[in-house]
Motif scaffolding. Structure first.
Motif, PDB file in Angstrom:
ATOM      1  N   CYS A 359      -3.383  -8.219   0.540  1.00  0.00           N
ATOM      2  CA  CYS A 359      -4.499  -7.370   0.120  1.00  0.00           C
ATOM      3  C   CYS A 359      -4.060  -6.166  -0.706  1.00  0.00           C
ATOM      4  O   CYS A 359      -4.915  -5.475  -1.283  1.00  0.00           O
ATOM      5  N   GLY A 360      -2.760  -5.868  -0.749  1.00  0.00           N
ATOM      6  CA  GLY A 360      -2.282  -4.738  -1.529  1.00  0.00           C
ATOM      7  C   GLY A 360      -2.379  -3.407  -0.832  1.00  0.00           C
ATOM      8  O   GLY A 360      -2.077  -2.370  -1.439  1.00  0.00           O
ATOM      9  N   HIS A 361      -2.791  -3.375   0.442  1.00  0.00           N
ATOM     10  CA  HIS A 361      -2.885  -2.115   1.174  1.00  0.00           C
ATOM     11  C   HIS A 361      -1.480  -1.613   1.514  1.00  0.00           C
ATOM     12  O   HIS A 361      -0.641  -2.364   2.025  1.00  0.00           O
ATOM     13  N   ARG A 362      -1.243  -0.340   1.246  1.00  0.00           N
ATOM     14  CA  ARG A 362       0.085   0.241   1.473  1.00  0.00           C
ATOM     15  C   ARG A 362       0.029   1.248   2.622  1.00  0.00           C
ATOM     16  O   ARG A 362      -0.802   2.165   2.615  1.00  0.00           O
ATOM     17  N   ASP A 363       0.897   1.039   3.593  1.00  0.00           N
ATOM     18  CA  ASP A 363       0.954   1.922   4.753  1.00  0.00           C
ATOM     19  C   ASP A 363       2.381   1.902   5.298  1.00  0.00           C
ATOM     20  O   ASP A 363       2.847   0.861   5.772  1.00  0.00           O
TER      21      ASP A 363
END
Length: 421
Positions: A359-363
């Motif tokens: 999804c491309g979510h960065r954490d």
């Protein structure tokens, strides 16, 4: 058919007698001293750089006047001058990573002697395990026959040997044959693309979900022996007073430590060669991270006014990173992929291990050890963190830092060529 010239090196261990070892040691020390004399003459000659003909004349005069300098063969002495001039050319090349040439210390430089002309070698195969080579002022020497050399054995690989270099390692002297082949231009590799994440827990994680791992480079017994030798060297150093020379016993301990570390390095290089050959054969495009390894292994000691934290832990991490030799793996992949029609693409390393490939979510908190759990409520992907990073590297191959197959070195200062007297 269009062909391309391919230069390669072939390393073999020499089987020397005690007298032959002593002769090569003397030649190596003479070559190092000649380098230092050239450096002093070249850089401190009335504030100007010396010309090539002046350096050549100075070498000839020094060989006539200094007895021990005559132990070095004349062609090897000329090779020292050629290497020294090339070192300056590399330094002034803004695209080359080489630093400024400096004096060579006796115990901090690798002993080496050049044999620039192949006709002096007279290479022949003795039996299945051994070959023979003639070395100037040393005589006939056997070497381990590992593979066929071009232009030597009947029915062997096409090509020729252009010269050799003798190098002393911790386990003895080796000969490095310089070979040259003319091979057809390789067709584009039809294999798929893959991303590779290099790490410590997992050596190489591939975007297809597979891993390339290895065991420890030293056995349990070898590690224990290395630990005892390092403690022994520490005790021997404490008994030496300020300004006193190193004792013979301490030098022997250093040699034993160096041989064990050389064993670990040979095993690591062997694993890297085998693994990179498999990857170059299987994949047409290989994406890797463009890592600043020098910055990654900087010490955490800090300064007196601002001391660092977790210094011991950072030192252990630095040793682990250096032991994996990530840069050497990339170098092997580059030339092996190029030989097979493939290519290496380098991508920016920032965020590849913290971003979910789905999804491309960065954490940054999504990664815990080798587990990655996407924090996005719409995704929630869970899997191996290194595989996730490898997929990100493969997906980012279109935004590569350097895709030409080189190391992408740059310089911040434009150097000017030297003045010639």
């Amino acid at each position: 058919m269009e062909t391309v010239k391919r230069a390669r090196a072939h390393v073999a261990r020499l089987d020397l007698s005690t007298d032959q070892t002593a002769v090569l040691d003397d030649q190596a020390h003479a070559a190092r001293a000649l380098w230092n004399l050239l450096h002093e003459y070249f850089t401190f000659r009335q504030g100007r750089f010396a010309m090539l003909k002046d350096c050549d004349a100075a070498i000839r005069q020094a060989r006539r006047e200094i007895d021990w300098l005559g132990r070095l063969p004349a062609q090897a002495a000329q090779a020292v001058l050629k290497t020294y001039r090339q070192a300056w050319a590399n330094f002034f090349n803004p695209d080359h990573p080489a630093g400024r040439p400096v004096f060579k210390a006796r115990y901090r430089s690798r002993p080496a002697v050049d044999v620039p002309q192949a006709r002096d070698l007279q290479i022949a195969r003795v039996n299945r395990r051994w070959g023979a080579v003639s070395l100037p002022k040393v005589g006939r020497v056997r070497f381990r026959w590992i593979r066929d050399l071009p232009g030597v054995t009947r029915g062997g690989p096409a090509g020729r040997i252009t010269g050799a270099r003798l190098v002393k390692e911790a386990d003895g002297w080796h000969i490095v044959f310089r070979t040259e082949h003319h091979v057809p231009v390789p067709a584009p590799h039809p294999g798929p693309a893959v991303g590779i994440d290099q790490g410590i827990t997992v050596a190489l994680a591939l975007s297809d979900g597979t891993m390339r791992e290895h065991g420890p480079w030293l056995t349990t017994g070898e590690k224990e022996r290395l630990r005892r030798l390092e403690k022994k060297s520490a005790r021997q150093r404490r008994t030496r007073g300020p300004g006193q020379p190193t004792s013979d016993r301490l030098n022997r301990t250093y040699d034993q430590i160096a041989r064990l570390r050389a064993t670990a390095k040979r095993r690591a290089v062997d694993w890297q060669h085998q693994t990179t050959t498999q990857l170059a054969r299987a994949f047409g495009v290989i994406a890797v991270e463009d890592l600043e390894i020098v910055n990654m292994v900087r010490s955490a000691k800090g300064t007196v006014d601002d001391p660092g934290r977790n210094v011991a832990q950072k030192a252990g991490l630095n040793r682990a990173i250096a032991g994996e030799a990530w840069g050497r793996t990339v170098v092997f992949l580059e030339y092996k992929s190029r030989d097979r029609g493939g290519r290496i693409v380098k991508v920016a390393a920032r965020g590849t291990s913290q971003t979910c490939h789905r999804c491309g979510h960065r954490d940054p908190a999504a990664r815990t050890g080798i587990r990655y759990a996407c924090a996005s409520t719409a995704c929630g992907w869970v899997g191996h963190a290194d595989v996730n990073a490898a997929i990100n590297i493969r997906n980012a191959a279109g935004t590569a830092v350097s895709g030409r197959g080189d190391l992408g070195f740059t310089r911040s200062v434009k150097r000017q060529p030297p003045r010639v007297a």
